[in-house]
Enzyme design. Structure first.
Site, PDB file in Angstrom:
ATOM      1  N   LYS A  59       0.699  -1.224   0.234  1.00 10.89           N
ATOM      2  CA  LYS A  59       0.325   0.138  -0.413  1.00 10.89           C
ATOM      3  C   LYS A  59       0.996   1.387  -0.429  1.00 10.89           C
ATOM      4  CE  LYS A  59      -2.221   0.603   3.819  1.00 10.89           C
ATOM      5  NZ  LYS A  59      -1.965   1.490   4.532  1.00 10.89           N
ATOM      6  N   ARG A  89      -0.162  -8.140  14.375  1.00  8.88           N
ATOM      7  CA  ARG A  89      -0.730  -7.531  13.612  1.00  8.88           C
ATOM      8  C   ARG A  89      -1.819  -7.619  12.393  1.00  8.88           C
ATOM      9  NH1 ARG A  89       4.302  -5.060  10.749  1.00  8.88           N
ATOM     10  NH2 ARG A  89       2.994  -2.945   9.764  1.00  8.88           N
TER      11      ARG A  89
END
Ligand SMILES: [Zn+2]
Length: 226
Positions: free
Chosen positions: A16, A174
């Protein structure tokens, strides 16, 4: 010309950040990563910056309304008149609702939400394969960019180690956080027909191409809506 107001979403390791940088260059739109915005507000000593700093100094999370306020200050400026790219915010549905309310106040709205998707196995492979040089932080990858000699940095001969952030249990954590908090957000935007999914598992150039096709469609739709 219609505004292009975008949000980037995606799990850690989806590429990203890299795609965001390319988008920023291609579209010439300001790119707002939440951490940067807060740091800038603190540095410039704006009222919101001072409020944010109080929380940060105490080691507390900065509340959503303070973050939204700081983002709104940037969005409501000349540099973002044609649009913006948000990265790292919103992360939760309440944050998305706060952002929508603020944009509404400004007479604006999101054009699209770009999800750069990668499944957990891919994320584990990408992040878990990273090896970092203890001397100068040079980064290698066991599959994609292996050093000439295993465990040794090509540049300075430093030892290559797995950083704490790249340990499997940390990546797993995460990912769990991401699934718990961000997936409801994906549904939220999908319901509003704002969501566009891009396969982040492809090669970076292919992901960039798909993003660019998606953006062309979004621009067309925005044109027709005027
Ligand atoms: Zn090195």
């Amino acid at each position: 010309m219609p505004e292009l107001n975008l949000v980037l979403l995606g799990p850690p390791g989806s590429g990203k950040g890299t795609q965001g940088e390319r988008l920023q260059e291609d579209l010439r739109l300001p790119y707002y990563a939440t951490g940067d915005i807060l740091r800038a507000a603190v540095r410039e000593g704006t009222e919101l910056g001072r409020t944010a700093k109080e929380y940060m100094d105490r080691g507390d999370l900065v509340p959503d309304e303070v973050i939204v306020g700081a983002i709104a200050e940037r969005i409501d400026s000349e540099e973002a008149a044609d649009g913006f790219i948000l990265d790292g915010f919103p992360r939760t549905v309440p944050q998305a609702e706060a952002l929508a309310a603020k944009l509404d106040e400004l007479g604006r709205g999101l054009t699209g939400v770009l999800l750069i998707d990668a499944d957990d196995d891919e994320v584990m492979r990408r992040l878990g394969g990273r090896r970092t040089c203890v001397e100068n932080g040079h980064v290698f990858h066991v599959d994609f960019n292996p050093p000439e000699r295993e465990g040794v940095c090509d540049v300075d001969g430093g030892e290559l180690v797995v950083r704490d952030d790249d340990k499997p249990e940390v990546i797993r954590h995460r990912l769990d956080q991401y699934h718990a908090k961000t997936e409801p957000l994906i549904e939220f935007y999908d319901h509003q027909s704002l969501l566009r999914r891009i396969d982040g598992a492809a090669a970076p150039d292919e992901v960039a191409d798909e993003l660019s096709r998606t953006l062309s469609t979004l621009k067309l739709e925005a044109d027709e809506a005027i």
